[in-house]
Design a protein around this motif. Structure first.
Motif, PDB file in Angstrom:
ATOM      1  N   ASN A 109      60.070  88.794  24.498  1.00  0.00           N
ATOM      2  CA  ASN A 109      60.636  87.158  24.030  1.00  0.00           C
ATOM      3  C   ASN A 109      61.619  87.322  24.673  1.00  0.00           C
ATOM      4  OD1 ASN A 109      58.460  86.391  21.764  1.00  0.00           O
ATOM      5  ND2 ASN A 109      58.401  88.558  21.653  1.00  0.00           N
ATOM      6  N   TYR A 110      62.220  86.279  24.393  1.00  0.00           N
ATOM      7  CA  TYR A 110      64.153  86.166  25.391  1.00  0.00           C
ATOM      8  C   TYR A 110      64.771  85.637  24.706  1.00  0.00           C
ATOM      9  CZ  TYR A 110      61.112  86.142  30.051  1.00  0.00           C
ATOM     10  OH  TYR A 110      60.656  86.183  30.912  1.00  0.00           O
ATOM     11  N   ALA A 111      65.995  85.768  24.361  1.00  0.00           N
ATOM     12  CA  ALA A 111      66.519  85.545  23.255  1.00  0.00           C
ATOM     13  C   ALA A 111      67.435  84.523  23.438  1.00  0.00           C
ATOM     14  CB  ALA A 111      67.919  86.132  22.887  1.00  0.00           C
ATOM     15  N   VAL A 112      67.114  83.876  24.484  1.00  0.00           N
ATOM     16  CA  VAL A 112      68.023  82.280  25.250  1.00  0.00           C
ATOM     17  C   VAL A 112      66.696  81.656  25.838  1.00  0.00           C
ATOM     18  CG1 VAL A 112      70.324  82.509  24.668  1.00  0.00           C
ATOM     19  CG2 VAL A 112      69.369  83.107  27.534  1.00  0.00           C
ATOM     20  N   THR A 113      66.606  79.961  26.111  1.00  0.00           N
ATOM     21  CA  THR A 113      65.397  79.663  27.503  1.00  0.00           C
ATOM     22  C   THR A 113      65.671  80.376  28.404  1.00  0.00           C
ATOM     23  OG1 THR A 113      64.871  77.914  24.815  1.00  0.00           O
ATOM     24  CG2 THR A 113      64.255  77.362  27.456  1.00  0.00           C
ATOM     25  N   PRO A 114      64.709  80.924  29.174  1.00  0.00           N
ATOM     26  CA  PRO A 114      65.135  81.007  30.494  1.00  0.00           C
ATOM     27  C   PRO A 114      65.254  79.773  31.568  1.00  0.00           C
ATOM     28  CG  PRO A 114      63.496  82.726  29.699  1.00  0.00           C
ATOM     29  CD  PRO A 114      63.468  81.150  28.631  1.00  0.00           C
ATOM     30  N   PRO A 115      65.496  79.915  32.377  1.00  0.00           N
ATOM     31  CA  PRO A 115      65.169  78.493  33.922  1.00  0.00           C
ATOM     32  C   PRO A 115      63.570  78.037  33.183  1.00  0.00           C
ATOM     33  CG  PRO A 115      65.725  80.704  34.518  1.00  0.00           C
ATOM     34  CD  PRO A 115      65.338  80.815  33.570  1.00  0.00           C
ATOM     35  N   PHE A 116      64.045  76.517  33.655  1.00  0.00           N
ATOM     36  CA  PHE A 116      62.725  76.255  33.452  1.00  0.00           C
ATOM     37  C   PHE A 116      61.909  75.431  34.488  1.00  0.00           C
ATOM     38  CE2 PHE A 116      65.149  73.265  30.056  1.00  0.00           C
ATOM     39  CZ  PHE A 116      64.631  72.960  29.191  1.00  0.00           C
ATOM     40  N   GLU A 117      60.438  76.256  34.183  1.00  0.00           N
ATOM     41  CA  GLU A 117      59.177  76.172  35.549  1.00  0.00           C
ATOM     42  C   GLU A 117      58.466  75.615  35.088  1.00  0.00           C
ATOM     43  OE1 GLU A 117      59.095  79.655  36.674  1.00  0.00           O
ATOM     44  OE2 GLU A 117      61.063  80.164  36.903  1.00  0.00           O
ATOM     45  N   PRO A 118      57.709  74.386  35.674  1.00  0.00           N
ATOM     46  CA  PRO A 118      56.807  74.073  35.337  1.00  0.00           C
ATOM     47  C   PRO A 118      55.318  74.561  35.201  1.00  0.00           C
ATOM     48  CG  PRO A 118      57.441  73.746  37.589  1.00  0.00           C
ATOM     49  CD  PRO A 118      57.795  74.185  36.730  1.00  0.00           C
ATOM     50  N   ALA A 119      53.942  74.643  34.309  1.00  0.00           N
ATOM     51  CA  ALA A 119      53.124  75.390  33.809  1.00  0.00           C
ATOM     52  C   ALA A 119      52.463  75.480  35.481  1.00  0.00           C
ATOM     53  CB  ALA A 119      52.051  74.171  32.807  1.00  0.00           C
ATOM     54  N   LEU A 120      51.888  77.051  35.922  1.00  0.00           N
ATOM     55  CA  LEU A 120      51.148  77.611  36.742  1.00  0.00           C
ATOM     56  C   LEU A 120      49.805  77.436  36.679  1.00  0.00           C
ATOM     57  CD1 LEU A 120      51.078  79.480  39.390  1.00  0.00           C
ATOM     58  CD2 LEU A 120      50.466  81.133  37.927  1.00  0.00           C
ATOM     59  N   ARG A 121      48.738  76.271  37.201  1.00  0.00           N
ATOM     60  CA  ARG A 121      47.646  75.761  36.836  1.00  0.00           C
ATOM     61  C   ARG A 121      46.955  76.396  37.304  1.00  0.00           C
ATOM     62  NH1 ARG A 121      48.261  70.177  35.943  1.00  0.00           N
ATOM     63  NH2 ARG A 121      45.736  70.639  34.930  1.00  0.00           N
ATOM     64  N   TYR A 122      45.608  76.596  37.166  1.00  0.00           N
ATOM     65  CA  TYR A 122      44.614  77.804  37.188  1.00  0.00           C
ATOM     66  C   TYR A 122      43.599  76.977  37.795  1.00  0.00           C
ATOM     67  CZ  TYR A 122      47.503  81.348  35.628  1.00  0.00           C
ATOM     68  OH  TYR A 122      48.850  81.612  35.011  1.00  0.00           O
ATOM     69  N   THR A 123      42.781  77.238  39.328  1.00  0.00           N
ATOM     70  CA  THR A 123      41.717  76.731  39.457  1.00  0.00           C
ATOM     71  C   THR A 123      40.623  77.386  39.700  1.00  0.00           C
ATOM     72  OG1 THR A 123      41.908  77.202  41.842  1.00  0.00           O
ATOM     73  CG2 THR A 123      43.124  75.283  40.823  1.00  0.00           C
ATOM     74  N   VAL A 124      39.310  77.165  39.474  1.00  0.00           N
ATOM     75  CA  VAL A 124      38.258  78.164  39.643  1.00  0.00           C
ATOM     76  C   VAL A 124      37.034  77.617  40.768  1.00  0.00           C
ATOM     77  CG1 VAL A 124      35.705  79.318  37.674  1.00  0.00           C
ATOM     78  CG2 VAL A 124      38.193  78.545  37.707  1.00  0.00           C
ATOM     79  N   ASP A 125      36.322  78.203  41.609  1.00  0.00           N
ATOM     80  CA  ASP A 125      35.521  76.908  42.311  1.00  0.00           C
ATOM     81  C   ASP A 125      34.005  77.841  41.683  1.00  0.00           C
ATOM     82  OD1 ASP A 125      37.638  77.404  44.329  1.00  0.00           O
ATOM     83  OD2 ASP A 125      37.118  79.369  45.218  1.00  0.00           O
ATOM     84  N   VAL A 126      32.886  76.393  41.731  1.00  0.00           N
ATOM     85  CA  VAL A 126      32.274  76.169  41.274  1.00  0.00           C
ATOM     86  C   VAL A 126      30.921  76.333  42.083  1.00  0.00           C
ATOM     87  CG1 VAL A 126      30.503  75.146  39.265  1.00  0.00           C
ATOM     88  CG2 VAL A 126      33.390  75.346  39.153  1.00  0.00           C
ATOM     89  N   THR A 127      30.108  77.261  42.638  1.00  0.00           N
ATOM     90  CA  THR A 127      29.223  77.081  43.375  1.00  0.00           C
ATOM     91  C   THR A 127      28.685  75.374  43.258  1.00  0.00           C
ATOM     92  OG1 THR A 127      28.950  79.616  43.103  1.00  0.00           O
ATOM     93  CG2 THR A 127      27.064  78.177  44.235  1.00  0.00           C
ATOM     94  N   GLY A 128      28.196  75.324  44.379  1.00  0.00           N
ATOM     95  CA  GLY A 128      27.743  73.850  44.590  1.00  0.00           C
ATOM     96  C   GLY A 128      28.806  72.808  43.910  1.00  0.00           C
ATOM     97  N   TYR A 129      29.535  73.020  43.642  1.00  0.00           N
ATOM     98  CA  TYR A 129      30.602  71.449  42.930  1.00  0.00           C
ATOM     99  C   TYR A 129      31.735  71.728  43.962  1.00  0.00           C
ATOM    100  CZ  TYR A 129      33.832  68.611  40.870  1.00  0.00           C
ATOM    101  OH  TYR A 129      35.122  67.534  40.506  1.00  0.00           O
TER     102      TYR A 129
END
Length: 294
Positions: A109-129
């Motif tokens: 937990n942070y006492a103050v809001t840290p520097p703004f950063e966008p959400a890290l997006r996650y990818t999954v490799d789907v066989t055949g797609y």
């Protein structure tokens, strides 16, 4: 600017539940700003929660879910006028042991809001797609039942519960990935560029399509088409065609089609060649596959 991280192939992931609970909290309760050591689903049953990640604010209503991962600085806030009931599910995408590892000791937990950063997006490799990007915020009302089952298994700790948790989590993740795959197929400009070729492969898997024929159906040079196809689908055209052909072979065999009929429908010159090819891909002969299933 969005940042992406690949979780690898869906086929080899071993997801594990770390914590699952249904929580009832008063209006206005705030979690964070904080980071977690794993990954989290927040599914709202009643009320409303607001998720703040960087400069983005996601409003999570009943039947909706939020997803974020390790080291993503975020803040969750219950609506100031309404209490909230929600399911909190912490998990790892890949861990050999299915035994839960509580995330609590590593929450920061942070006492103050840290520097703004966008959400890290996650990818999954789907066989055949190809690669599927997981959403930060999505509807998941049809998945509420399996989330409740996960919570129940986690709380009761019956013999084999960790194994059962893994199975239920795989079910939930598979549903989310499949839905997102369908959404991506609808709105992906690059996928639409090879749609004619994909349609030919799916509708006529018995054809031994050449790269030039597939490229011509889309109006491209074969070299550019091959590069584009691999970028979109994650594999080159030939292994994708083989995957689709064997996929159809499995369906026909499980419908108890005769092996010689399946071979003929898929364009094989002989049952012997089909059987050898099928076994080289699946590790089983067609007759063995039919006996034991996939």
């Amino acid at each position: 600017m969005e940042h992406f991280r690949s979780l690898g192939s869906m086929d080899v992931l071993l997801p594990a539940v770390n914590y699952a609970n249904i929580q009832n909290i008063p209006a206005g309760i705030v979690y964070g700003p904080r980071t977690i050591p794993d990954y989290q689903f927040v599914y709202v049953i009643a009320g409303r929660m607001d998720l703040c990640i960087g400069r983005d604010i996601y409003t999570i209503l009943p039947g909706e879910c939020a997803f974020y991962g390790a080291d993503t600085i975020h803040k969750l806030t219950a609506h100031p006028d309404k209490p909230v009931t929600f399911i909190s599910l912490h998990f790892d995408w890949h861990r050999l042991s299915p035994e839960p590892v509580h995330p609590g000791p590593k929450l920061q937990n942070y006492a103050v809001t840290p520097p703004f950063e966008p959400a890290l997006r996650y990818t999954v490799d789907v066989t055949g797609y190809g690669s599927v990007t997981l959403p930060v915020h999505f509807k998941f009302s049809d998945g509420e039942r399996v989330l409740h089952q996960i919570v129940q298994e986690y709380k009761e700790e019956e013999p084999g519960y960790a194994f059962a948790l893994r199975g239920l989590l795989i079910q939930a993740l598979s549903e989310i990935i499949r839905r997102q795959k369908d959404v991506a197929s609808t709105y992906s400009p690059k996928r639409s560029m090879i749609q004619n070729a994909l349609q030919l492969i799916v509708e006529h898997p018995e054809q031994a399509w050449s790269i030039s024929e597939l490229a011509e159906s889309c109006g491209y040079h074969h070299i550019y088409f091959s590069q584009l196809f691999k970028e979109v689908m994650g594999v080159s055209p030939k292994p994708y065609m083989i995957h689709k052909r064997i996929q159809l072979a499995k369906k026909l065999l499980l419908k108890e089609e005769k092996i010689e009929v399946v071979a003929s429908k898929l364009g094989y010159a002989s049952i012997h060649y089909f059987s050898r090819h099928f076994k080289s891909i699946t590790g089983m002969s067609p007759s063995t596959f039919r006996l034991y299933g996939d």
